[in-house]
Write a protein that holds these residues in place. Structure first.
Motif, PDB file in Angstrom:
ATOM      1  N   UNK A 171       0.837  -1.189   0.000  1.00  0.00           N
ATOM      2  CA  UNK A 171       0.000   0.000   0.000  1.00  0.00           C
ATOM      3  C   UNK A 171       0.874   1.241   0.000  1.00  0.00           C
ATOM      4  N   UNK A 172       0.363   2.284  -0.595  1.00  0.00           N
ATOM      5  CA  UNK A 172       1.121   3.519  -0.710  1.00  0.00           C
ATOM      6  C   UNK A 172       1.013   4.328   0.570  1.00  0.00           C
ATOM      7  N   UNK A 173       2.017   5.150   0.795  1.00  0.00           N
ATOM      8  CA  UNK A 173       2.031   6.091   1.910  1.00  0.00           C
ATOM      9  C   UNK A 173       1.835   7.491   1.336  1.00  0.00           C
ATOM     10  N   UNK A 174       0.776   8.153   1.771  1.00  0.00           N
ATOM     11  CA  UNK A 174       0.465   9.479   1.255  1.00  0.00           C
ATOM     12  C   UNK A 174       1.336  10.528   1.938  1.00  0.00           C
ATOM     13  N   UNK A 175       1.445  11.659   1.275  1.00  0.00           N
ATOM     14  CA  UNK A 175       2.226  12.757   1.833  1.00  0.00           C
ATOM     15  C   UNK A 175       1.510  13.343   3.042  1.00  0.00           C
ATOM     16  N   UNK A 176       2.309  13.725   4.039  1.00  0.00           N
ATOM     17  CA  UNK A 176       1.730  14.290   5.249  1.00  0.00           C
ATOM     18  C   UNK A 176       2.785  14.545   6.292  1.00  0.00           C
ATOM     19  N   UNK A 177       2.409  15.142   7.414  1.00  0.00           N
ATOM     20  CA  UNK A 177       3.381  15.400   8.485  1.00  0.00           C
ATOM     21  C   UNK A 177       3.754  14.122   9.212  1.00  0.00           C
ATOM     22  N   UNK A 178       5.000  14.045   9.638  1.00  0.00           N
ATOM     23  CA  UNK A 178       5.495  12.883  10.379  1.00  0.00           C
ATOM     24  C   UNK A 178       6.277  13.393  11.580  1.00  0.00           C
ATOM     25  N   UNK A 205       9.209  17.549  13.617  1.00  0.00           N
ATOM     26  CA  UNK A 205       8.095  17.222  12.725  1.00  0.00           C
ATOM     27  C   UNK A 205       8.485  17.624  11.317  1.00  0.00           C
ATOM     28  N   UNK A 206       8.491  16.666  10.407  1.00  0.00           N
ATOM     29  CA  UNK A 206       8.917  16.894   9.030  1.00  0.00           C
ATOM     30  C   UNK A 206       7.783  16.520   8.081  1.00  0.00           C
ATOM     31  N   UNK A 207       8.025  16.778   6.802  1.00  0.00           N
ATOM     32  CA  UNK A 207       7.045  16.474   5.761  1.00  0.00           C
ATOM     33  C   UNK A 207       7.467  15.197   5.047  1.00  0.00           C
ATOM     34  N   UNK A 208       6.618  14.184   5.106  1.00  0.00           N
ATOM     35  CA  UNK A 208       6.893  12.918   4.421  1.00  0.00           C
ATOM     36  C   UNK A 208       6.298  12.978   3.026  1.00  0.00           C
ATOM     37  N   UNK A 209       7.087  12.775   1.969  1.00  0.00           N
ATOM     38  CA  UNK A 209       6.526  12.785   0.609  1.00  0.00           C
ATOM     39  C   UNK A 209       5.754  11.507   0.326  1.00  0.00           C
ATOM     40  N   UNK A 210       5.013  11.530  -0.759  1.00  0.00           N
ATOM     41  CA  UNK A 210       4.258  10.346  -1.167  1.00  0.00           C
ATOM     42  C   UNK A 210       5.220   9.210  -1.508  1.00  0.00           C
ATOM     43  N   UNK A 211       4.963   8.050  -0.931  1.00  0.00           N
ATOM     44  CA  UNK A 211       5.851   6.894  -1.088  1.00  0.00           C
ATOM     45  C   UNK A 211       5.039   5.744  -1.662  1.00  0.00           C
ATOM     46  N   UNK A 212       5.255   5.431  -2.934  1.00  0.00           N
ATOM     47  CA  UNK A 212       4.560   4.333  -3.592  1.00  0.00           C
ATOM     48  C   UNK A 212       5.111   2.996  -3.101  1.00  0.00           C
ATOM     49  N   UNK A 213       4.393   1.896  -3.325  1.00  0.00           N
ATOM     50  CA  UNK A 213       4.924   0.589  -2.929  1.00  0.00           C
ATOM     51  C   UNK A 213       6.267   0.310  -3.588  1.00  0.00           C
ATOM     52  N   UNK A 214       7.259  -0.021  -2.770  1.00  0.00           N
ATOM     53  CA  UNK A 214       8.607  -0.253  -3.269  1.00  0.00           C
ATOM     54  C   UNK A 214       9.440   0.999  -3.433  1.00  0.00           C
ATOM     55  N   UNK A 215       8.922   2.162  -3.117  1.00  0.00           N
ATOM     56  CA  UNK A 215       9.654   3.410  -3.295  1.00  0.00           C
ATOM     57  C   UNK A 215      10.574   3.698  -2.129  1.00  0.00           C
TER      58      UNK A 215
END
Length: 697
Positions: A545-552, A563-573
């Motif tokens: 499953x993909x991880x959407x962009x958002x605060x982490x 607290x940083x910004x996590x970019x969109x992470x596709x499966x295997x990215x």
């Protein structure tokens, strides 16, 4: 238990799927099936979309739902109904108005006292000069000073009281604004129910013992719900993995509190159309009439003569009114003599179509009185609900014949002709359970015909408008809307546990689940820009499953870091997450330029750039450092650039880095050092020079 109580079933909200905007709710109801099969399920929200209601029977295969519609009922609340917040706001508003009035009156008194001053009497020309009454002047000044001192002290008290009441009013108003919309508004309670019709008998039902229990599932859509993803990342130095907890910030104002529901979050657009396109057939030959729509039939003959006896009965008595303009039993204008009002402009959705003659234009050949094709511009008669499609009867009411008369020259051109053709009823017009019959008092084209009832839309319009306001809520820091970060895919995240989200229109954090990710710590430095190393976390998504962009929120060794910004992470990215500068990694860069000539006649200028990067690891553990440098690029065919070995092109691709970027990775042991040497030679013709000079560091 009465029969009406037995037909009314309670329901509980079981699960909710929140989309990018809006949500789909699932309710469960259980009860004994009555003999007539009609059941009323209460507890639905006031923002319910009636077109999205779906119902089915769970477990009992012998019972099925044949009809489902929405009904709205309003009833006054009891005197003891809980309305504490609204009453508190009203009380504070009255107190604020009273305090403001006292403050204004005090200012008026101060202005009046400040205007007191001695006025000497008028002196005639022949009168001698008089001595000034100094004691009277001083007494008046003392009185004014003493009075103003008391008034100003009282004014300070009034202003302090006004500020205190204003603060209490703002707090109470904010609490009322953020309160749950599940509670009834003011003194009228509006209830929305689903009226279902069930047929069949449940499995195992014995007529002698009575009816068995049946469990129903209701599904409906509501507006006013949004969500954005958020994360919490826990990492320990030296480990290759970490815990990434997916959380969601959910805000909803659907009119019902989500208490103990199974929550799911989806990136899809709930308002996107899902119907398949229909390709109409093309035939060559004799023209064929379009088939009549399903569920439609022609109106009975003589529909226009239905109210002939009503009009022949004479005028109706007008009831007495408070204005005194009319009394009971006074003569009124006959209904038939009243002019026919022009039909209102049709909305975007198809409306009921009356006879074409009532539109002010002569009826076209072959026109129908009921359904008509949807014409451009929303002309009257675009579509209808109920009966229609019969030719014009010979005997028409007097009002209708008057409307058929030729209109004025100016009005005939403005009225569009009624479209002709087969009827095209909409879905609302074929919902016979929600149709109402217009009475004889209606002088418009709806008289004696069926049309959709818009009472539910009138009641729910205000609630829907207020519910959709959550889409304008300011996002949390680093938050990104799901549709913006999801891209071209849609995904659904199911929460591991049940959650509570009140209907107050504010953000609430809900834990969704834990996602295993791969983590490793690396250090990145660009010595030509800054002689410093930065700590980065390389996050790899090995799940499906993909991880959407958002605060982490990053926690390292059980200590919150940032607290940083996590970019969109596709499966295997794989992505880098910056954590700030690393003071324990020392970076030093030294350069040396040597210019010489080469060639047969020394016609080539050689610029030899030598780069030396020194690294020192002061950490107690090994560190992997990635050093980035740049070499110049050229588009001139007679300019050559020769690089020294040891540096490589980034594997991420040319689109991720600037042209000419070179990287080198080195692993430093604890307390160790390393020296990286490199550089390049630029060979240019002697008659040319580099922009800004040849000797540049």
């Amino acid at each position: 238990m009465s029969e009406e109580t037995g037909r009314r079933w309670g329901s509980t909200l079981d699960s909710v799927v929140v989309y990018a905007q809006g949500a789909v709710c699932r309710r469960l109801a259980r009860g004994v099936l009555p003999r007539d099969g009609r059941v009323r399920v209460a507890g639905l929200p006031r923002t319910l979309d009636p077109g999205s209601l779906r119902a089915r029977v769970l477990g009992a295969s012998g019972v099925r739902v044949t009809e489902a519609r929405v009904e709205v009922a309003s009833a006054p609340l009891d005197d003891g109904a809980p309305d504490v917040l609204r009453r508190e706001v009203e009380r504070l508003r009255d107190a604020y108005a009273a305090a403001e009035g006292r403050r204004d009156r005090q200012r008026t008194l101060i202005a009046e006292v400040e205007g007191l001053h001695p006025v000497p009497p008028a002196r005639k020309r022949e009168d001698p000069h008089r001595r000034t009454a100094v004691d009277a002047w001083l007494a008046l000044a003392d009185f004014v000073d003493e009075r103003l001192a008391r008034l100003h002290a009282r004014l300070v008290e009034c202003e302090e009281e006004l500020l205190r009441v204003e603060h209490d009013l703002s707090v109470a108003a904010d609490r009322l604004e953020r309160a749950s919309t599940d509670a009834p508004s003011r003194h009228v309670e509006t209830t929305v129910s689903a009226v279902l019709t069930l047929v069949g008998a449940a499995d195992g039902e014995d007529p002698a013992e009575g009816a068995a229990e049946v469990e129903l599932e209701l599904e409906y859509g509501v507006p006013g719900a949004v969500w954005v993803p958020a994360y919490r990342l826990s990492h320990r130095r030296g480990d290759d993995g970490g815990r990434l907890v997916l959380r969601a910030s959910v805000a909803q104002r659907t009119g019902e509190d989500w208490t103990g529901v199974r929550l799911a979050l989806a990136t899809a657009d709930l308002r996107r159309r899902t119907d398949l396109p229909r390709l109409r057939s093309v035939r060559i030959g004799r023209r064929q009439a379009a088939p009549a729509p399903s569920g439609w039939r022609e109106p009975p003959a003589g529909l226009s003569d239905l109210f002939a006896g009503y009009e022949a009965a004479g005028p109706r008595p007008v009831p007495a009114s408070g204005s005194g303009g009319a009394v009971a039993g006074s003569a009124a204008v006959p209904v038939a003599a009243a002019p026919v009002p022009p039909p209102p402009p049709a909305p975007a959705a198809p409306a009921f179509a009356g006879p074409p003659a009532l539109t002010g234009a002569p009826p076209p050949p072959g026109a129908v009185y009921g359904f008509a094709p949807e014409g451009p511009g929303g002309a009257p008669g675009s579509a209808s609900q109920g009966y229609g499609g019969a030719p014009a009867p010979k005997a028409a009411p007097r009002a209708a014949r008057r409307a058929m008369a030729p209109a004025a020259p100016g009005s005939a051109a403005s009225a569009p002709p009624a479209p002709s053709g087969p009827p095209r009823p909409s879905g609302d017009e074929l919902d016979y359970a929600s149709l109402v019959l217009a009475g004889p008092e209606d002088q418009g084209p709806r008289r004696g015909r069926l049309f959709p009832d818009s009472s539910f839309d009138a009641v729910a319009g205000e609630y829907r408008h207020r519910a959709e306001g959550v889409a304008a809520l300011p996002l949390p820091p680093y938050a990104v809307r799901p549709r913006e970060s999801a891209g071209s895919f849609d995904h659904r995240f199911d929460a591991a546990a049940r959650a509570d989200v009140p209907s107050d229109g504010t953000w609430h954090t809900v834990a969704v689940g834990e996602i295993p990710v791969g983590l490793r710590t690396e250090y990145l430095c660009v010595p030509s820009v800054e002689e410093a190393a930065y700590t980065t976390l390389v996050v790899s998504n090995a799940t499906g499953q993909a991880l959407l962009a958002g605060p982490v929120e990053v926690t390292v060794d059980d200590e919150f870091l940032l607290t940083a910004a996590l970019p969109t992470l596709a499966p295997g990215g794989v992505r880098r997450l910056g954590l700030g500068p690393a003071e324990a990694i020392r970076v030093t860069r030294r350069t040396h330029l040597r210019e010489s000539t080469a060639g047969l006649r020394n016609n080539v200028t050689v610029l030899d750039h030598q780069v030396r990067v020194e690294l020192a690891n002061r950490l107690a553990a090994p560190a992997v450092v990635e050093v980035r440098e740049r070499v110049p690029v050229t588009s001139e065919p007679d300019v050559r650039i020769e690089e020294r070995d040891g540096w490589a092109v980034p594997e991420d691709g040319p689109g991720e880095h600037a042209p000419g970027t070179r990287v080198r990775r080195v692993e430093l042991p604890a307390g160790g050092t390393a020296v990286l040497e490199g550089g390049y030679e630029i060979r240019i013709p002697a008659g040319k020079a580099l922009v800004d000079g040849n000797r540049r560091s």
